[in-house]
Design an enzyme around this catalytic site. Sequence first.
Site, PDB file in Angstrom:
ATOM      1  N   SER A 136      -7.388 -24.084  19.940  1.00 59.22           N
ATOM      2  CA  SER A 136      -7.912 -25.182  19.143  1.00 59.22           C
ATOM      3  C   SER A 136      -7.330 -26.473  19.711  1.00 59.22           C
ATOM      4  O   SER A 136      -6.117 -26.672  19.690  1.00 59.22           O
ATOM      5  CB  SER A 136      -7.496 -25.001  17.680  1.00 59.22           C
ATOM      6  N   LYS A 162     -12.065 -24.318  20.861  1.00 57.56           N
ATOM      7  CA  LYS A 162     -12.502 -25.062  19.672  1.00 57.56           C
ATOM      8  C   LYS A 162     -12.033 -26.495  19.850  1.00 57.56           C
ATOM      9  O   LYS A 162     -10.902 -26.732  20.277  1.00 57.56           O
ATOM     10  CB  LYS A 162     -11.866 -24.446  18.433  1.00 57.56           C
ATOM     11  N   LYS A 164     -11.736 -30.403  17.978  1.00 58.64           N
ATOM     12  CA  LYS A 164     -11.764 -31.123  16.705  1.00 58.64           C
ATOM     13  C   LYS A 164     -12.743 -32.284  16.841  1.00 58.64           C
ATOM     14  O   LYS A 164     -12.809 -32.944  17.892  1.00 58.64           O
ATOM     15  CB  LYS A 164     -10.367 -31.652  16.383  1.00 58.64           C
ATOM     16  N   ASP A 189     -14.662 -28.201  14.910  1.00 63.82           N
ATOM     17  CA  ASP A 189     -14.044 -28.193  13.571  1.00 63.82           C
ATOM     18  C   ASP A 189     -13.891 -29.638  13.094  1.00 63.82           C
ATOM     19  O   ASP A 189     -13.190 -30.432  13.717  1.00 63.82           O
ATOM     20  CB  ASP A 189     -12.675 -27.505  13.648  1.00 63.82           C
ATOM     21  N   GLU A 214     -17.333 -25.725  12.065  1.00 57.27           N
ATOM     22  CA  GLU A 214     -16.352 -25.403  11.026  1.00 57.27           C
ATOM     23  C   GLU A 214     -16.155 -26.570  10.060  1.00 57.27           C
ATOM     24  O   GLU A 214     -15.926 -27.713  10.474  1.00 57.27           O
ATOM     25  CB  GLU A 214     -15.032 -25.039  11.715  1.00 57.27           C
ATOM     26  N   ASP A 239     -13.628 -23.080   6.260  1.00 52.91           N
ATOM     27  CA  ASP A 239     -12.179 -22.902   6.344  1.00 52.91           C
ATOM     28  C   ASP A 239     -11.598 -23.380   5.003  1.00 52.91           C
ATOM     29  O   ASP A 239     -11.419 -22.579   4.068  1.00 52.91           O
ATOM     30  CB  ASP A 239     -11.648 -23.713   7.550  1.00 52.91           C
ATOM     31  N   LYS A 263      -7.466 -17.525   6.796  1.00 54.21           N
ATOM     32  CA  LYS A 263      -6.061 -17.868   7.001  1.00 54.21           C
ATOM     33  C   LYS A 263      -5.305 -17.342   5.792  1.00 54.21           C
ATOM     34  O   LYS A 263      -5.617 -17.747   4.659  1.00 54.21           O
ATOM     35  CB  LYS A 263      -5.860 -19.393   7.055  1.00 54.21           C
ATOM     36  N   GLY A 291      -5.685 -20.583  12.411  1.00 59.37           N
ATOM     37  CA  GLY A 291      -4.265 -20.799  12.654  1.00 59.37           C
ATOM     38  C   GLY A 291      -3.794 -22.079  11.991  1.00 59.37           C
ATOM     39  O   GLY A 291      -4.601 -22.947  11.643  1.00 59.37           O
TER      40      GLY A 291
END
Length: 370
Positions: A136, A162, A164, A189, A214, A239, A263, A291
């Site tokens: 990520s 992934k 952001k 995400d 996400e 998430d 998670k 994570g």
Amino acid sequence: MKIKQIDLKHLRMTLRTPFETSFGRINTRDCILIEAHSADGLVGYGECVADRDPGYSYETAATAWHIISEFLAPAILDQELKTPQALGSYLNFVRGNPMAKAGLEMALWDLHGKQRGKSLKQLLGGVRDKVEVGVSIGLQASPAALVETVQGYLSQGYTRIKIKIKPGRDTGDTEAVRQTFPNLRLQVDANSAYTLENASALLPLDDLNLLLIEQPLAEDDMWDHSRLQKDFRTPLCLDESILSERHARQALEMQACRIINIKAGRVGGLSQALAIHNLCYDLNVPVWCGGMLETGVGRAANLALASLPGFCLPGDISASDRYYAEDITEQRFTLNPDSTIDVPDQPGLGVTIDAEALQKATINQSTIRP
Ligand code: OSB
Ligand code: MG
């Protein structure tokens, strides 16, 4: 198992590189290490993933410290606990605060495994010896810098990335990565940075062959996610919005997402994570392990969780050296050439603590007895 004493350590760990999301940028990562001492002299370790700031969720290391010290620990000390799953009934009287509960529960899973000579993977019903993982990547200075960072991780052997995103840093960044790496397994995400009104900015992402998008909208906004999902062929993945098995069921019923990020910290512990996994497995809904920039302690738990059969997308479980130069476990998790990491097989979490590294990271500690 009976807990005689619980030690809390507030840790502050220096990240190897700053991590920036739509809710902020950090250079250091806080968490709480929970040490549960049993009457028979064993110690179980748990990691509470609440960070210093309430950016990802309302919980912080300070609120979790308060909730564990004043409410959760006193409720379980000296009680005869049959299994970690039994913990829920002792902690239900505290509303919310899932990260605080999950940290304590993890310590009991570790202890339970050590008492019975079973790894967490065995206790949870894991079926894999190694799990597929990705990286990520936080927001970078520019799309060009992002492409370079992605290239760096691909060179290390990661095969799923992934990135952001946030308003103003979404389609440009994602297109740059997609153009450079046409076949890369790529996902984004947003960490709740959009509303239904401005999420139309994300529509071009639908043509970039992403694995998933996400958490575009607010954590308490499942309904608008279900409206938004209708506009996308790409699966939305929740998430922040999923705090329990019930949320997972409701999200799937209203088609607010097609994939769920699990998670343990966010959902109140591994027992609840297992329940969400089981629900999704029965419904054929893909899940993957998220994570929280964990230390080796939480990373070991994530690897065990991700070894369950329903985890069919790569987890945000990178190698230890992606996060910290100095981790608090003696074990370092490393990337295999096939973009996997081995699942620990020793009793409990299967990790031991590097006392010196732990001491360096500790900024506050406290002992709780009955
Ligand atoms: O939204 O998945 C997230 C890190 C901290 C808080 C929230 C998130 C993340 C990550 C990093 O994306 C995942 C990891 O590598 O641990
Ligand atoms: Mg996320």
